[in-house]
Enzyme design. Structure first.
Site, mmCIF file in Angstrom:
data_model
loop_
_atom_site.group_PDB
_atom_site.id
_atom_site.type_symbol
_atom_site.label_atom_id
_atom_site.label_comp_id
_atom_site.label_asym_id
_atom_site.label_seq_id
_atom_site.Cartn_x
_atom_site.Cartn_y
_atom_site.Cartn_z
ATOM 1 N N MET A 102 0.858 -1.189 0.000
ATOM 2 C CA MET A 102 0.000 0.000 0.000
ATOM 3 C C MET A 102 0.889 1.233 0.000
ATOM 4 O O MET A 102 1.684 1.430 0.927
ATOM 5 C CB MET A 102 -0.918 0.010 1.231
ATOM 6 C CG MET A 102 -1.977 -1.066 1.236
ATOM 7 S SD MET A 102 -3.017 -1.013 2.724
ATOM 8 C CE MET A 102 -1.888 -1.706 3.951
ATOM 9 N N GLN A 140 7.483 -4.313 -4.897
ATOM 10 C CA GLN A 140 6.516 -4.134 -5.985
ATOM 11 C C GLN A 140 6.919 -2.984 -6.887
ATOM 12 O O GLN A 140 7.259 -1.899 -6.414
ATOM 13 C CB GLN A 140 5.114 -3.869 -5.435
ATOM 14 C CG GLN A 140 4.075 -3.855 -6.557
ATOM 15 C CD GLN A 140 2.671 -3.585 -6.080
ATOM 16 O OE1 GLN A 140 2.316 -2.446 -5.826
ATOM 17 N NE2 GLN A 140 1.860 -4.634 -5.966
ATOM 18 N N CYS A 160 -3.571 -1.764 -8.926
ATOM 19 C CA CYS A 160 -3.895 -0.468 -8.315
ATOM 20 C C CYS A 160 -4.928 0.279 -9.154
ATOM 21 O O CYS A 160 -4.731 0.482 -10.359
ATOM 22 C CB CYS A 160 -2.633 0.379 -8.184
ATOM 23 S SG CYS A 160 -2.955 1.994 -7.442
#
EC number: 1.3.1.-
Length: 322
Positions: free
Chosen positions: A19, A72, A102
């Site tokens: 996140m 990521q 996303c």
């Protein structure tokens, strides 16, 4: 309940989702301590020309990470994605994770994240380019498709496995749905039936009972937790305990929460330095306060503090008064 990503064995099936602006190194280490079997870094842009920013520099610190170190990357250009993967491996990444999940507008507008799901040919190019550029395992995060009338999660998943992706996380909504509406656990279950690589289910998993339901329903190898871990990192041990025993774990004591929060805030100060550390601590403390109950008066006070030691002192005093 263990699974493997390449040479890396993951013994606990609960994973911290990447996140942006949340899963920095201090938070990843905390969640790992609380029972996350795998933690994934914040999204790093594939444009290495932007890596000199303060934000990117903090996101590219991998050497102090818990193993296996999963990083990521996000972008829409196959060659740039390959270069970003290679450089992250040089910096210590042991797993490269590709973001095609996303839904944020600023990511999708750059033809990255879940926007890529519209273009399967480009998806193939990116996956092949990254997988062929590094010797470490490459994983992928997707959604069920771009929109409700363009749900191609299964075909993307099959393609990914054929190309050499070694684990797949699926958020059970389309890009169009963002975080609204029911999660398509049926789609995740269907994809799991057709693939042999580890599958991680993600979306609206808020506690131990919902984690077990989703894991049983989809037969996923792992459960990926995102927003539910904000202000409640002990959710990982709660889920692990429930999956193993079918019994709910007692919540942490106030004394334990106090120590965890103070340790987390201190780690943020050390990682970011005084100026940024104080400011980033505010949002994490805000999430902890929501977990404890509505403490808006204290939050207002805390958000005005500009000094690291004063933040720690006021937090300590707050818990003493509870």
């Amino acid at each position: 309940m263990a699974f493997a990503i390449g040479p890396y064995r993951v013994d606990k099936p609960v994973i911290l989702a990447p996140m942006a602006g949340v899963t920095d190194l201090p938070f990843r280490r905390l969640c790992h301590d609380q029972g996350a079997g795998l933690v994934v870094s914040e999204m790093v842009t594939s444009d290495v020309r932007l890596w000199n920013s303060t934000k990117s520099r903090h996101r590219l610190i991998h050497d102090a990470e818990v193993s296996p170190r999963s990083v990521q990357i996000a972008g829409g250009d196959p060659q740039m994605m390959a270069e970003a993967a290679q450089q992250n491996v040089e910096l210590g990444a042991q797993i490269i994770d590709i973001n095609m999940g996303c839904p944020a507008k600023k990511v999708c507008n750059k033809a990255a994240g879940s926007a890529l799901l519209k273009d399967e040919a480009l998806v193939r190019e990116i996956l092949e380019s990254v997988v062929n550029s590094v010797s470490v395992p490459v994983t992928l995060k997707i959604r069920t498709g771009w929109s409700l009338d363009q749900k191609n999660g299964l075909s993307i998943a099959k393609m990914a496995q054929d190309i050499g992706i070694q684990a797949l996380a699926i958020h059970g909504r389309t890009r169009e749905c963002k975080f609204q509406g029911a999660v398509e656990y049926d789609t995740i279950a269907e994809i799991k039936q057709h693939l042999t690589i580890p599958i991680f289910a993600n979306g609206d998993i808020k506690d131990a009972k919902s984690a077990k339901f989703v894991k049983d329903y989809t037969q996923a190898d792992g459960i990926m937790i995102g927003r539910a871990a904000q202000g409640r990192p002990w959710i990982f041990r709660e889920i692990n305990h429930y999956l193993q025993t079918n019994e709910l774990l007692a919540p942490p004591s106030l004394l334990e929460v106090r120590q965890l929060v103070l340790t987390h805030v201190h780690a943020l100060h050390q990682f970011y330095g005084d100026y940024l550390g104080v400011r980033i601590a505010r949002k994490h403390v805000g999430w902890y306060l929501q977990t404890l109950a509505d403490k808006s008066q204290f939050r207002s006070l805390f958000n005005r503090i500009d000094n690291t030691q004063e933040q720690l002192d006021e937090l300590d005093a707050f818990f003493v008064c509870q």
